[in-house]
Structures are given as C-alpha cells and as structure tokens.
Design a protein around this motif. Structure first.
Motif, mmCIF file in Angstrom:
data_model
loop_
_atom_site.group_PDB
_atom_site.id
_atom_site.type_symbol
_atom_site.label_atom_id
_atom_site.label_comp_id
_atom_site.label_asym_id
_atom_site.label_seq_id
_atom_site.Cartn_x
_atom_site.Cartn_y
_atom_site.Cartn_z
ATOM 1 N N PHE A 1 0.957 -1.138 -0.039
ATOM 2 C CA PHE A 1 -0.102 0.051 -0.114
ATOM 3 C C PHE A 1 0.951 1.216 -0.080
ATOM 4 N N ALA A 2 1.983 1.298 1.099
ATOM 5 C CA ALA A 2 2.787 2.352 1.158
ATOM 6 C C ALA A 2 3.501 2.614 -0.182
ATOM 7 N N HIS A 3 4.154 1.690 -0.967
ATOM 8 C CA HIS A 3 4.917 1.807 -2.347
ATOM 9 C C HIS A 3 3.901 2.106 -3.353
ATOM 10 N N VAL A 4 2.648 1.779 -3.325
ATOM 11 C CA VAL A 4 1.940 2.398 -4.525
ATOM 12 C C VAL A 4 1.617 3.549 -4.381
ATOM 13 N N LEU A 5 1.396 4.200 -2.982
ATOM 14 C CA LEU A 5 1.095 5.273 -2.882
ATOM 15 C C LEU A 5 2.177 6.332 -3.287
ATOM 16 N N TYR A 6 3.238 5.953 -2.656
ATOM 17 C CA TYR A 6 4.771 6.987 -2.875
ATOM 18 C C TYR A 6 5.096 6.672 -4.304
ATOM 19 N N TYR A 7 5.085 5.397 -5.069
ATOM 20 C CA TYR A 7 5.546 5.363 -6.393
ATOM 21 C C TYR A 7 4.799 5.560 -7.335
ATOM 22 N N ARG A 8 3.541 5.400 -7.258
ATOM 23 C CA ARG A 8 2.629 5.565 -8.137
ATOM 24 C C ARG A 8 1.477 6.466 -8.160
ATOM 25 N N ASN A 9 1.824 7.100 -6.923
ATOM 26 C CA ASN A 9 0.623 8.107 -6.541
ATOM 27 C C ASN A 9 -0.860 7.708 -6.466
ATOM 28 N N ARG A 10 -1.022 6.294 -6.225
ATOM 29 C CA ARG A 10 -2.429 5.786 -6.221
ATOM 30 C C ARG A 10 -2.882 5.251 -4.801
#
Length: 316
Positions: free
Chosen positions: A120-129
């Motif tokens: 969840f954290a990686h998708v938010l930070y690196y894909r902004n989703r």
C-alpha cells in the motif's frame, strides 16, 4: 602493541568479502528483538496520525475539507522505512499496476499482512495511487482501528461496495482466502474454497485483475501447525484468527506483481477464478522456495550470496 584474536581476524580479512557478508547477515539479527515490537507501535502511530488530522478538520472545518491525502502519505512513509530496514522490502513488476483507471488486485494472504501495508505504502509513494482494501470485519472492532480503516480506505467488502469502488476508477485489493488462508495455509497453498465473488465483481465491473504474491511472507510470520482440528473448529465458530502467530523474522520480502489479466466477457466466474489462481500459483512456483525456510529467507537478504545461489540455480 597487542591485538586480540578478533582484531587480528578482521585485519586479516578486511579486504575480502567476509565483512560484506557479516554486515548483511548480522544487521537483521541484531534488530530481531527490537523491531518486532515496532509493528504494533506503527499501527497505533498510524491511528494517532489519523486522529490528529480528524481533530484538525474539526478545528478548521470552515477553511479545510476532509481530505486524508497528507495523513496517508505520512503513514505510508513510516511503513516504507520499517519495511526497508526490517525486511529489505522490495516490489518487482510495479509497472504492471495500471497508472490510471480501475483494477482488482488479488493476493495470497500470509499469516500476518505486513506485506499488504508495505505494498500500500509503495503504491502510494511511487505510483501516487490509493489502494482500497477488503479486510475482515473484526478489524473494525479493534480499539483505535475504526479511524484507521477510514483513513486507509479499508472496507468489509460487500459485492455492491466493491463494484462502486471499481466503477469510480479506483484500485481494489482482495484476498479470496482471507483469514482462513492466513490461519491454515502453511506451505503457500491457496485456500479459496469455492469463493468466486471477486471474479463476479471483476466481470460485472469489466476491470482487469492483477495477481500479486509476496516472497517469504510465510517466513516473516508463521502460525502454529499443531492442534489444527481444534483451531479449525474454533475458527468455524468464531470466524476470528484463533491460531497463534509467531514472528516476525527479519527475512527478505519481495512483492511480485504479475501481468494483468484483462477483462474477458467469454469467461465465467468459475473460469476466471481458476485463471487467477493459476497466475498466483505461477508467481509462487517461480519466486518461492518450498518448503519455506526462515534461515534461507534471512540469507536472501545478503545480495552477494543470493546472486551466487541464483547463478547455481538453487535459490528457489
């Protein structure tokens, strides 16, 4: 000047690979007894952050809308940091996740879903989703968690709720095995029974399915494998995670994102379920050592040894 045996050893081998190996091997062992407590701490820090932002909205209600974005990024950053330190966490194949539009992520459920927090954290930070996740109802009953479920977009996941999320162009994440799989799957076997609800939702919403699997997720946390009949009866009666969990162990964790399975109007829900299960089983077969080994999963954190094992063809 006299030098000790240990000093002599390090002076003798300071130009070899031994120091590099010791660095990667001893670092996770040193923090084994400290960082596990951080999981509980981080969960409640996350809840505290959400409460602070909710209080801020009440004070500044006239000037600020109720927006979770800032709180979500602060919560995500602490999970990225913890995952990087304790599990050397990585995501591979993140480009397979759609940058825009809806998508349904299906994953194998480990004994404890730390990999879900990291992902969840990686998708938010690196894909902004933002990922909307379907979770078990008991999480909504834990002290301090209701506000966290609101902030991190967690839902119990009725069919209509899931459809609404996908039709709004968002990403939804579901584990068909759920708590049952997390409690009783000990060797990375999918335990979906006849659950095809996720397939029906994907077909009705006409969205692609993205299969994912986290390597060594069962070595990070494990459930006890004794008294299975008794534990299963208790689970059947309560629908709660009754099997004791032990860990976490500082193993290497890598989430592998598979190729999207596009919407196909010709597939029935049963056929789509089989197709998704095959995709996840393929990710498991290619990336996971079975039977799992905590020791080998810890060694996976040493890039030098891991590369040598890969060259020999005996990593997996």
């Amino acid at each position: 000047m006299k030098i000790s045996f240990i000093q002599f050893f390090f002076l003798q081998y300071e130009d070899t690979e031994i120091l590099y190996v010791l660095k990667w091997l001893l670092c996770p062992i040193i923090v084994t007894f400290l960082l596990p407590l951080m999981i509980v701490v981080l969960l409640y820090i996350s809840s505290f952050i959400a409460h602070i932002y909710k209080l801020r909205w009440k004070i500044l209600a006239e000037r600020h809308g109720r927006e979770w974005a800032s709180a979500q990024r602060k919560i995500a950053y602490q999970w990225i940091l913890y995952g990087r330190i304790y599990h050397g966490y990585e995501v591979r194949g993140l480009e397979n996740l759609p940058s825009t539009g809806p998508g349904l992520i299906i994953y194998y459920h480990g004994a404890f879903p730390t990999d879900v927090y990291y992902f969840f954290a990686h998708v938010l930070y690196y894909r902004n989703r933002i990922i909307n996740s379907v979770v078990d109802y008991f999480l909504f009953k834990l002290p301090g968690f209701p506000i966290l479920t609101e902030c991190l977009k967690l839902t119990i996941g009725t069919k209509q709720t899931c459809l609404n999320i996908l039709k709004q162009g968002k990403i939804l994440m579901i584990s068909p095995g759920g708590v049952y799989e997390s409690q009783f799957s000990h060797q990375y076997n999918l335990m979906w029974k006849n659950r095809i609800g996720f397939a029906k939702v994907a077909i009705d919403a006409k969205v692609p399915i993205i299969p994912i699997f986290t390597e060594n997720v069962r070595e990070a946390f494990r459930t006890v494998s004794i008294c299975q009949k008794l534990l299963f009866k208790l689970y059947t009666l309560t629908r709660l995670p009754v099997a004791p969990i032990y860990g976490p162990f500082p193993v290497k964790m890598i989430t592998h994102v598979g190729q999207p399975i596009p919407y196909d109007p010709e597939l029935t829900p049963e056929q789509l379920q089989v197709k998704v299960a095959d995709a996840i089983n393929h990710l498991i077969k290619v990336n996971q050592r079975i039977p799992g080994s905590i020791l080998h999963a810890m060694v996976d954190r040493i890039p030098l040894l891991q590369e040598r094992h890969k060259q020999k063809g005996d990593v997996k």
